[in-house]
Design a protein around this motif. Structure first.
Motif, PDB file in Angstrom:
ATOM      1  N   GLY A  20     -83.583 -40.866  14.260  1.00 39.67           N
ATOM      2  CA  GLY A  20     -82.281 -40.649  14.869  1.00 39.67           C
ATOM      3  C   GLY A  20     -81.243 -41.615  14.326  1.00 39.67           C
ATOM      4  O   GLY A  20     -80.116 -41.246  14.056  1.00 39.67           O
ATOM      5  N   VAL A  21     -81.641 -42.879  14.148  1.00 39.07           N
ATOM      6  CA  VAL A  21     -80.696 -43.852  13.614  1.00 39.07           C
ATOM      7  C   VAL A  21     -80.301 -43.495  12.196  1.00 39.07           C
ATOM      8  O   VAL A  21     -79.136 -43.562  11.815  1.00 39.07           O
ATOM      9  N   GLU A  22     -81.272 -43.081  11.392  1.00 36.07           N
ATOM     10  CA  GLU A  22     -80.954 -42.718  10.016  1.00 36.07           C
ATOM     11  C   GLU A  22     -79.988 -41.550   9.971  1.00 36.07           C
ATOM     12  O   GLU A  22     -79.055 -41.514   9.176  1.00 36.07           O
ATOM     13  N   MET A  23     -80.201 -40.565  10.841  1.00 33.69           N
ATOM     14  CA  MET A  23     -79.306 -39.410  10.856  1.00 33.69           C
ATOM     15  C   MET A  23     -77.910 -39.822  11.321  1.00 33.69           C
ATOM     16  O   MET A  23     -76.898 -39.366  10.795  1.00 33.69           O
ATOM     17  N   MET A  24     -77.840 -40.718  12.320  1.00 29.54           N
ATOM     18  CA  MET A  24     -76.542 -41.090  12.855  1.00 29.54           C
ATOM     19  C   MET A  24     -75.798 -42.041  11.928  1.00 29.54           C
ATOM     20  O   MET A  24     -74.590 -41.987  11.822  1.00 29.54           O
ATOM     21  N   VAL A  25     -76.512 -42.902  11.240  1.00 33.88           N
ATOM     22  CA  VAL A  25     -75.864 -43.859  10.357  1.00 33.88           C
ATOM     23  C   VAL A  25     -75.263 -43.178   9.144  1.00 33.88           C
ATOM     24  O   VAL A  25     -74.388 -43.716   8.492  1.00 33.88           O
ATOM     25  N   SER A  26     -75.691 -41.932   8.855  1.00 30.52           N
ATOM     26  CA  SER A  26     -75.191 -41.260   7.662  1.00 30.52           C
ATOM     27  C   SER A  26     -73.704 -40.962   7.755  1.00 30.52           C
ATOM     28  O   SER A  26     -73.061 -40.711   6.761  1.00 30.52           O
ATOM     29  N   ASP A  27     -73.115 -40.987   8.954  1.00 33.60           N
ATOM     30  CA  ASP A  27     -71.679 -40.769   9.097  1.00 33.60           C
ATOM     31  C   ASP A  27     -70.923 -42.072   8.880  1.00 33.60           C
ATOM     32  O   ASP A  27     -71.474 -43.160   8.992  1.00 33.60           O
TER      33      ASP A  27
ATOM     34  N   THR B 225     -83.391 -54.509  19.560  1.00 30.54           N
ATOM     35  CA  THR B 225     -83.184 -53.094  19.225  1.00 30.54           C
ATOM     36  C   THR B 225     -81.703 -52.821  18.940  1.00 30.54           C
ATOM     37  O   THR B 225     -81.362 -52.117  17.981  1.00 30.54           O
ATOM     38  N   ILE B 226     -80.826 -53.395  19.760  1.00 32.33           N
ATOM     39  CA  ILE B 226     -79.382 -53.206  19.540  1.00 32.33           C
ATOM     40  C   ILE B 226     -78.966 -53.826  18.213  1.00 32.33           C
ATOM     41  O   ILE B 226     -78.217 -53.219  17.427  1.00 32.33           O
ATOM     42  N   ARG B 227     -79.474 -55.012  17.920  1.00 25.86           N
ATOM     43  CA  ARG B 227     -79.114 -55.666  16.649  1.00 25.86           C
ATOM     44  C   ARG B 227     -79.653 -54.899  15.458  1.00 25.86           C
ATOM     45  O   ARG B 227     -79.030 -54.851  14.395  1.00 25.86           O
ATOM     46  N   SER B 228     -80.834 -54.295  15.604  1.00 29.30           N
ATOM     47  CA  SER B 228     -81.382 -53.509  14.492  1.00 29.30           C
ATOM     48  C   SER B 228     -80.481 -52.317  14.174  1.00 29.30           C
ATOM     49  O   SER B 228     -80.287 -51.969  13.002  1.00 29.30           O
ATOM     50  N   VAL B 229     -79.901 -51.704  15.218  1.00 30.58           N
ATOM     51  CA  VAL B 229     -78.965 -50.597  14.983  1.00 30.58           C
ATOM     52  C   VAL B 229     -77.733 -51.107  14.234  1.00 30.58           C
ATOM     53  O   VAL B 229     -77.257 -50.484  13.278  1.00 30.58           O
ATOM     54  N   VAL B 230     -77.224 -52.257  14.644  1.00 32.09           N
ATOM     55  CA  VAL B 230     -76.046 -52.822  13.977  1.00 32.09           C
ATOM     56  C   VAL B 230     -76.350 -53.143  12.521  1.00 32.09           C
ATOM     57  O   VAL B 230     -75.559 -52.856  11.616  1.00 32.09           O
ATOM     58  N   PHE B 231     -77.534 -53.708  12.265  1.00 34.12           N
ATOM     59  CA  PHE B 231     -77.887 -54.049  10.886  1.00 34.12           C
ATOM     60  C   PHE B 231     -78.128 -52.805  10.038  1.00 34.12           C
ATOM     61  O   PHE B 231     -77.846 -52.813   8.827  1.00 34.12           O
ATOM     62  N   LEU B 232     -78.637 -51.731  10.646  1.00 30.21           N
ATOM     63  CA  LEU B 232     -78.783 -50.480   9.901  1.00 30.21           C
ATOM     64  C   LEU B 232     -77.423 -49.934   9.482  1.00 30.21           C
ATOM     65  O   LEU B 232     -77.248 -49.454   8.344  1.00 30.21           O
ATOM     66  N   VAL B 233     -76.457 -50.008  10.382  1.00 25.74           N
ATOM     67  CA  VAL B 233     -75.100 -49.561  10.031  1.00 25.74           C
ATOM     68  C   VAL B 233     -74.525 -50.443   8.925  1.00 25.74           C
ATOM     69  O   VAL B 233     -73.905 -49.951   7.975  1.00 25.74           O
ATOM     70  N   LEU B 234     -74.746 -51.733   9.024  1.00 26.58           N
ATOM     71  CA  LEU B 234     -74.248 -52.659   8.006  1.00 26.58           C
ATOM     72  C   LEU B 234     -74.892 -52.382   6.653  1.00 26.58           C
ATOM     73  O   LEU B 234     -74.211 -52.368   5.611  1.00 26.58           O
ATOM     74  N   ASP B 235     -76.187 -52.125   6.652  1.00 24.75           N
ATOM     75  CA  ASP B 235     -76.888 -51.810   5.407  1.00 24.75           C
ATOM     76  C   ASP B 235     -76.395 -50.485   4.830  1.00 24.75           C
ATOM     77  O   ASP B 235     -76.256 -50.346   3.605  1.00 24.75           O
ATOM     78  N   LYS B 236     -76.131 -49.520   5.693  1.00 23.08           N
ATOM     79  CA  LYS B 236     -75.619 -48.239   5.221  1.00 23.08           C
ATOM     80  C   LYS B 236     -74.241 -48.395   4.586  1.00 23.08           C
ATOM     81  O   LYS B 236     -73.942 -47.766   3.556  1.00 23.08           O
ATOM     82  N   ASN B 237     -73.395 -49.236   5.163  1.00 24.22           N
ATOM     83  CA  ASN B 237     -72.084 -49.486   4.575  1.00 24.22           C
ATOM     84  C   ASN B 237     -72.206 -50.083   3.181  1.00 24.22           C
ATOM     85  O   ASN B 237     -71.488 -49.708   2.254  1.00 24.22           O
ATOM     86  N   GLN B 238     -73.153 -50.999   3.023  1.00 23.38           N
ATOM     87  CA  GLN B 238     -73.347 -51.623   1.718  1.00 23.38           C
ATOM     88  C   GLN B 238     -73.835 -50.599   0.702  1.00 23.38           C
ATOM     89  O   GLN B 238     -73.366 -50.569  -0.450  1.00 23.38           O
ATOM     90  N   LYS B 239     -74.762 -49.758   1.101  1.00 26.88           N
ATOM     91  CA  LYS B 239     -75.263 -48.732   0.181  1.00 26.88           C
ATOM     92  C   LYS B 239     -74.161 -47.738  -0.175  1.00 26.88           C
ATOM     93  O   LYS B 239     -74.080 -47.277  -1.326  1.00 26.88           O
TER      94      LYS B 239
END
Length: 970
Positions: free
Chosen positions: A569-576, A471-485
């Protein structure tokens, strides 16, 4: 020598038909110029139009130029070092050979002959004739040129009489130095008696100045006369220019009147509208600024409210947004001067609260009851905490989880031991206080159940850790994917903006009261675009009216929607923007994955310590093969489970298992070797009966299954022991030790099947066991060691034959054993199979030695009996009867033990020994094959020997070739 063409004062003919005529050098025809004493010698004189880049005697007389250079051509051409005069002065440097060498004509230049100029000569000849006629008809212009030149020189000479001070551009009589130079008052004196002289000097000065004036006027008149036509043309052009200027002035006046009317009718009202629009825009900005200040003022209470509900991410977003607004929109406002530092302190407090809460979460997650449930504890809370820690760049939070994980692993083993000990009545916890001592009091089944329980708890523990870390790694990868996008979107926007900037029209520069019209329209356009934009669109300018309010609202919306679900929640938080680089995120993901590997290592390390604590008193080494096999399978299963969960091998527990396996192998081998040694020391080397279970054991090996068969009590009672062991249709007479050795060998092979990790060790030990049997049996039988060990009276031929047959039985099984081990070895370990080749060779050598011993026994008997042989009646002689008797005993002893082929081969060797000794004795007695009486007696004895030997069982077809006993005649 280098006088320029343009410097000549003589006008040149413009006719194209005239030939060029060399100019007369003016410097040679005119006398040198005599300047006045008060004239600067470096100032140019004469016509200013003649000032150019050519050399001037007046300007350049003190400066060296390229025109001062001179070349002595004869000195360049005459080289005194050469014997002959060269035609080219360049050969002085290049040498004599350069002239004598022929230059190869160029392929790119054509050969030019006179025919190429024929056409040109035809065209130019008529023109030349016309030119010559015109030259004779026209009057030469030399007279005119000389007159004009003479006049010019004369005026120039007169003008040079005027002092140069009058020609200076800054001439002014107001200057005292200039005035004294023009009017030298030193010539005048007020002393008496000198009045007439002063008057004369004054009159002379007046006349001199008048003379200068006349010279100047004459030259001016001369210049005007020369340029009269141009002067009158300029006067005419002046009148026309004045007419043009008057018309232009009228047109400009009319245009200004029209522009003034247009300004009043069309522009004044529009500009007023723009000023009002700009004023309205400024008012709106001021209102929004006040509204924004009111919102910022409520930041601290809102943050306190969010922290009370553990909404750390929302509180951090609100703090970040407020700090950004303070730095960009509200910078310099006096009432908010301390708000920034207060928010920084609040942010540090939130950091400490998040770390403390994450530690509490890790403790609660890892210490909950270890049931068969791998669900994540409060996943939404975990996601919120991880995102908040990432936002604050607390990238080492996983270390907290790792420390708690180690403590939990220790507690799992301790709790399992306490629960198990409490259920065993035989252990008195009041007498035995230490937990390790209590554990050592368990028997193997109890301890095995405890270890099995610990492994099951560790498996559930690792599954929970894996779920949490995933679960922790999935959050990190979501942030990484958001940075790429985000980077891809920025690249796309840059490309689009570059295209739009190329299409943009030119900027309007019309201004009104210091304000650009384009700025006014831009501000108004921003207002319109903001009114029409969607709520999700981001403002593009810092002057935007709704930007700060929209940012605050978006952060508030995140606070309310963070609890809707982990994914949302992750999608909303990763938007920053987290301001974390891809390298940091990838490194963090790798560290989290490494933490899972560490969890597996921790479980294995704790299991090893538990295992070693029980093995201190040699408990594990005392296990039998079945118990150790059960323990090994349990540990192998746990190792495979952890590898499947964590994805990486942990070597500590596997190494401990290998260490215990090595100790088990040593004990296993020592027990079997000791057992074999005792059996050999008590073996009387007599043929033993073969129980049915051993025959079944051999039959199972013949079917390709090298394993101990299951016991069948009913069938065993009905079957009687056999006299021989049947192996693939052959009978083997064996001793009891060899039967047990076969069973021991199969135990080694079965142990390898059960514990593959000890294959190499078992191969080495089995090789040692086979070597030990071979060497010990050789000592006991061939070396007659059994006489002292067992108390045998003698080693008989039957003992020797039985020993040989037992060795043959072991040799029969060596290839099967080799194939069994070869199938379980790695290719790089195949070199160990050479041990079986060496053992096979040793066994064959031992068998050959036994056969040689049997032949040697009969050979000594033949030597003893035939040495006393005498050729005399009666026939057969007593010697031959005795020999036949011993041969029959030998046959009787070995025939049932050895195969028929081996028996025949053995008696052929014995017969060869017999023939050798008989031949030697006949030669000693001088008995030859001459058909005499002695020869007849010997023939009768040999025939008796042959008949008795061939009458033995299995030797009837034996080719004895008794003719070799006679010496061949030479």
């Amino acid at each position: 020598m280098a006088s320029s063409h343009s410097s000549s004062p003589v006008p040149q003919s413009n006719s194209s038909d005239a030939f060029f005529k060399k100019e007369v050098d003016a410097t040679r025809r005119c006398r040198p110029v005599q300047s006045l004493p008060d004239v600067c010698p470096k100032e140019p004189t004469g016509n200013p139009n003649n000032l150019h880049d050519s050399p001037s005697l007046v300007v350049d007389q003190q400066r060296w130029t390229i025109y001062h250079s001179k070349v002595n051509l004869p000195a360049a051409l005459n080289d005194p070092r050469l014997a002959k005069r060269e035609s080219d002065f360049f050969t002085k440097t290049w040498g004599v050979d350069f002239v004598d060498t022929e230059v190869t004509p160029s392929f790119y230049l054509p050969q030019i002959t006179k025919e190429h100029f024929a056409l040109y000569q035809q065209e130019i000849t008529p023109r030349e004739k016309v030119h010559e006629r015109c030259k004779n008809i026209c009057t030469p212009k030399d007279t005119f040129d000389r007159t004009l030149l003479h006049t010019h020189d004369k005026s120039r000479t007169d003008l040079e009489q005027v002092p140069k001070i009058f020609m200076k551009p800054d001439f002014a009589l107001e200057d005292s130095l200039t005035f004294n130079a023009v009017l030298p008052w030193s010539h005048f004196s007020t002393a008496g008696g000198k009045g007439n002289r002063d008057a004369a000097s004054s009159k002379l000065l007046q006349e001199k100045l008048s003379h200068y004036l006349d010279i100047v006027e004459v030259n001016i008149a001369h210049q005007i006369s020369l340029r009269s036509e141009a002067f009158f043309h300029a006067m005419t052009s002046q009148h026309e220019l004045q007419d043009y200027l008057r018309k232009t002035s009228q047109a400009v006046k009319l245009l200004r009147e029209k522009i003034s009317k247009i300004d009043k009718v069309m522009c004044e009202g529009s500009l007023r509208v723009l000023r009002l629009s700009l004023t309205r825009n400024n008012c709106i900005k001021a209102y929004n600024k006040l509204k924004l200040m009111a919102t910022v003022h409520q930041t601290q209470p809102t943050v306190q409210l969010l922290l009370s509900t553990s909404e750390y991410v929302g509180a951090l977003d609100l703090i970040a947004t407020t700090q950004e607004v303070l730095q960009q929109e509200l910078q310099g406002i006096h009432s908010f001067r301390h708000l920034g530092s207060q928010l920084c302190e609040l942010e540090k407090l939130i950091d400490k609260m998040m770390i403390a809460e994450f530690a509490t979460y890790a403790r609660n997650d890892l210490n909950r009851p270890l049931e068969d449930d791998c669900q994540i504890l409060e996943e939404e809370r975990l996601v919120s905490l991880v995102f908040g820690l990432l936002k604050q760049r607390k990238l080492n939070f996983y270390e907290i989880y790792g420390d708690e994980m180690i403590n939990t692993a220790k507690n799992i083993i301790k709790q399992c031991v306490v629960n198990t000990v409490s259920q065993i009545e035989e252990i008195d916890t009041e007498v035995v206080v230490k937990l390790a001592d209590q554990m050592r009091m368990m028997n193997f089944p109890q301890w095995y159940d405890l270890l099995k329980n610990i492994f099951s708890k560790f498996t559930i523990f690792l599954k929970r850790v894996k779920a949490t870390l995933n679960t922790i790694r999935s959050v990190v990868f979501l942030v990484l994917d958001k940075n790429q996008k985000t980077r891809d979107l920025e690249d796309t926007l840059q490309k689009n903006s570059a295209k739009e900037s190329a299409v943009d029209s030119e900027v309007a520069y019309l201004t009104h009261e210091g304000m650009f019209i384009s700025d006014a329209f831009g501000s108004d356009g921003e207002l319109g675009s903001q009114r029409n934009a969607s709520p999700s669109s981001e403002p593009c300018s810092s002057d935007s009216v709704s930007e700060p309010e929209g940012t605050t609202d978006s952060s508030s919306s995140k606070e309310h929607t963070a609890s809707a679900g982990p994914a949302a929640g992750v999608e909303m938080m990763v938007s920053d923007d987290l301001k974390l680089t891809d390298l940091e995120l990838v490194r963090l993901a790798n560290n989290i994955q490494e933490l899972l590997y560490n969890a597996s290592d921790v479980c294995h390390d704790r299991s090893v310590k538990f295992l070693m604590a029980r093995a201190k008193d040699g408990f594990l080494e005392k296990l039998n093969s079945n118990e150790f096999l059960t323990l090994s399978r349990l540990m192998e299963g746990f190792i495979l489970d952890t590898e499947q969960i964590c994805g990486r091998k942990s070597m500590s527990l596997r190494g401990a298992l290998q260490s215990q396996a090595n100790r088990f192998v040593n004990r296993f081998h020592e027990e079997r070797k000791t057992k074999l040694s005792l059996l050999l020391d008590n073996e009387r080397w007599k043929q033993a009966e073969v129980p049915a279970e051993f025959q079944d054991l051999v039959d199972s090996v013949s079917d390709g299954r090298i394993s101990l068969p299951e016991k069948k009590p009913t069938a065993t009672e009905e079957r009687k022991p056999a006299e021989f062991l049947i192996v693939e249709g052959q009978k083997y007479a064996t001793v009891g030790t060899v039967l047990l050795l076969i069973r021991i060998i199969l135990e080694y092979c079965q142990c390898v099947d059960n514990i593959p990790s000890i294959t190499t060790d078992m191969l080495t030990r089995l090789s040692d066991l086979l070597k030990y049997f071979n060497s010990r049996s050789c000592q006991l039988v061939l070396g007659a060691g059994a006489l002292q060990v067992v108390g045998l009276k003698t080693i008989t031929t039957k003992n020797l034959a039985l020993s040989s047959r037992c060795l043959q039985l072991i040799v029969h099984y060596i290839p099967i054993i080799r194939a069994h081990f070869e199938a379980r070895l790695q290719p790089k370990q195949f070199s160990m199979l050479r041990h079986f080749d060496h053992i096979t060779k040793d066994y064959h050598d031992h068998i050959a030695e036994i056969s040689a011993k049997l032949v040697a026994i009969m050979d000594s008997l033949f030597d003893k009996l035939l040495s006393k042989y005498e050729v005399k009646a009666p026939v057969p002689s007593a010697c031959f009867r005795n020999i036949c008797k011993q041969m029959a005993k030998m046959h009787e002893a070995i025939y049932d033990l050895l195969p028929e082929e081996q028996t025949q081969m053995l008696f052929l060797r014995i017969n060869a020994s017999y023939k050798l000794h008989l031949k030697r004795q006949l030669a000693h007695l001088n008995v030859v094959n001459d058909g005499g009486p002695l020869n007849g007696l010997v023939t009768s004895d040999v025939a008796f020997y042959t008949g008795n030997l061939q009458a033995l069982k299995g030797l009837n077809n034996l080719d004895l070739n008794m003719a070799e006993i006679w010496e061949q005649k030479r």
